[in-house]
Scaffold this motif. Structure first.
Motif, PDB file in Angstrom:
ATOM      1  N   MET A 256      -4.574  -2.092   9.064  1.00 26.17           N
ATOM      2  CA  MET A 256      -5.403  -2.696   8.023  1.00 26.17           C
ATOM      3  C   MET A 256      -6.834  -2.883   8.505  1.00 26.17           C
ATOM      4  O   MET A 256      -7.803  -2.578   7.791  1.00 26.17           O
TER       5      MET A 256
ATOM      6  N   PRO B 281     -11.477  -3.015   4.772  1.00 27.76           N
ATOM      7  CA  PRO B 281     -10.475  -3.978   5.203  1.00 27.76           C
ATOM      8  C   PRO B 281     -10.780  -5.381   4.718  1.00 27.76           C
ATOM      9  O   PRO B 281     -11.941  -5.758   4.568  1.00 27.76           O
TER      10      PRO B 281
ATOM     11  N   GLY C 284       0.806  -1.201   0.000  1.00 24.32           N
ATOM     12  CA  GLY C 284       0.000   0.000   0.000  1.00 24.32           C
ATOM     13  C   GLY C 284       0.843   1.256   0.000  1.00 24.32           C
ATOM     14  O   GLY C 284       2.069   1.213   0.125  1.00 24.32           O
TER      15      GLY C 284
ATOM     16  N   TRP D 118      -4.286   4.938   4.199  1.00 24.70           N
ATOM     17  CA  TRP D 118      -3.519   4.087   3.299  1.00 24.70           C
ATOM     18  C   TRP D 118      -4.442   3.458   2.263  1.00 24.70           C
ATOM     19  O   TRP D 118      -5.645   3.292   2.503  1.00 24.70           O
TER      20      TRP D 118
ATOM     21  N   ASN E  96      -7.667   0.642   6.961  1.00 24.16           N
ATOM     22  CA  ASN E  96      -6.372   1.065   6.413  1.00 24.16           C
ATOM     23  C   ASN E  96      -6.034   2.487   6.828  1.00 24.16           C
ATOM     24  O   ASN E  96      -5.607   3.324   6.015  1.00 24.16           O
TER      25      ASN E  96
ATOM     26  N   PRO F 280      -5.217  -0.207   0.495  1.00 23.57           N
ATOM     27  CA  PRO F 280      -5.253  -1.486   1.214  1.00 23.57           C
ATOM     28  C   PRO F 280      -3.874  -2.084   1.484  1.00 23.57           C
ATOM     29  O   PRO F 280      -3.034  -2.173   0.590  1.00 23.57           O
ATOM     30  N   TRP F 281      -3.678  -2.485   2.715  1.00 23.12           N
ATOM     31  CA  TRP F 281      -2.413  -3.075   3.164  1.00 23.12           C
ATOM     32  C   TRP F 281      -2.598  -4.583   3.321  1.00 23.12           C
ATOM     33  O   TRP F 281      -3.592  -5.028   3.885  1.00 23.12           O
TER      34      TRP F 281
END
Length: 312
Positions: A156, A310, A25, A102, A160, A104-105
């Motif tokens: 996350m 998420p 991300g 962020w 995020n 998506p991690w």
């Protein structure tokens, strides 16, 4: 033959698609007091003129990559690959909580989340990144050992997003917020840790006077640090968060799902000190008490971006 001006419209979706398939991300925006401030996006390179945003540009990161330990001593470690100062700043007050958004991690990229500030001692828009001295204002590592929950997983799970609180006691001025995830999924291998630093300009209004000492970003970590060379899958019992000690004036914040965005940024901000009269080379008492202000100049409003959902 097609005009060359048509090429960006062809290659941009391809490049952005290539970025999206990489599992990493990017820190894409800030929210301060329910107001959205757009950060940097690789697509801005093909906009003319590019939008003025509070996030430092990362024009060399088209593949959405990371900084490896063998590059920790290079300028790329400051604010990511080839990063350049942002052209705007988000106005904040001492004690404010900032939400860093962020894209998506990935759940597999476990590791700590760290936050630093550096006083630009002038406009951050023209700051020399190699001269910035960062002090740590937030850190979180292995949150729950029983469930193997790491700070990056918390980020996350909270759409995020990550919350960081600005110390109340720091002097007012222009600061760079350096926000970072260090992914440890390959850190058992030499040169395996992955640093993802991103920077934002802040215009801090504060009644504080503290000027914390800091260190250059190129001196924050070493490849052999126990929090960098770390075997995530060897059944460890402890984790040492890397970097300098947390600043004594740092304020804790409870990580939670962020509130709704109610407004978008409509100005370009900078911290200014009111002109102070001088008499015989001395500042008068009245001038010394002159107020400080945050000033703004109009720019196009940033669009409200949807929050990432998420992974389940």
């Amino acid at each position: 033959m097609a005009s060359s001006t048509f090429l960006p419209s062809i290659i941009l979706p391809i490049l952005l698609s290539a970025v999206s398939v990489q599992a990493h991300g990017i820190a894409s925006a800030l929210v301060v007091d329910s107001t959205f401030y757009d950060g940097y996006n690789p697509s801005y390179q093909w906009k003319s003129p590019p939008p003025t945003v509070v996030g430092w540009s990362v024009p060399d990161d088209l593949q959405n990559t990371f900084i490896s330990p063998d590059k920790f001593n290079t300028p790329d470690m400051v604010c990511h690959l080839g990063a350049k100062p942002a052209g705007a700043a988000a106005p904040v007050k001492g004690g404010d909580v900032i939400e860093v958004q962020w894209t998506p991690w990935p759940a597999s990229h476990k590791g700590p989340v760290l936050d630093y500030l550096a006083n630009c001692n002038g406009p951050c828009e023209t700051a020399d990144k190699t001269k910035l001295k960062f002090f740590k204002i937030g850190e979180s590592g292995w949150v729950d050992k029983a469930s193997d929950l790491w700070a990056a997983n918390v980020l996350m799970n909270n759409n995020n997003s990550w919350l960081v609180r600005i110390p109340e006691d720091i002097a007012p001025g222009n600061y760079v917020l350096r926000h970072e995830i260090i992914s440890l999924h390959a850190a058992a291998n030499p040169n395996g840790a992955q640093s993802y630093p991103f920077c934002y300009n802040l215009a801090v209004d504060s009644a504080g006077t503290a000027s914390p000492a800091g260190v250059a970003a190129t001196e924050l970590y070493k490849a052999a640090d126990p929090g960098i060379k770390f075997d995530l899958f060897s059944h460890p019992t402890a984790y040492v968060i890397p970097g300098p000690a947390l600043y004594s004036g740092a304020l804790p914040v409870s990580q939670s799902k962020p509130a709704a965005i109610t407004a978008t940024a409509t100005g370009v901000y900078a911290y200014t000190v009111a002109a102070r009269a001088r008499a015989a080379g001395a500042i008068t008492a009245a001038a010394a008490a002159a107020p400080t202000t945050l000033v703004s100049a109009p720019k196009a409003a940033s669009p409200i971006l949807p929050r990432a959902t998420p992974a389940l």
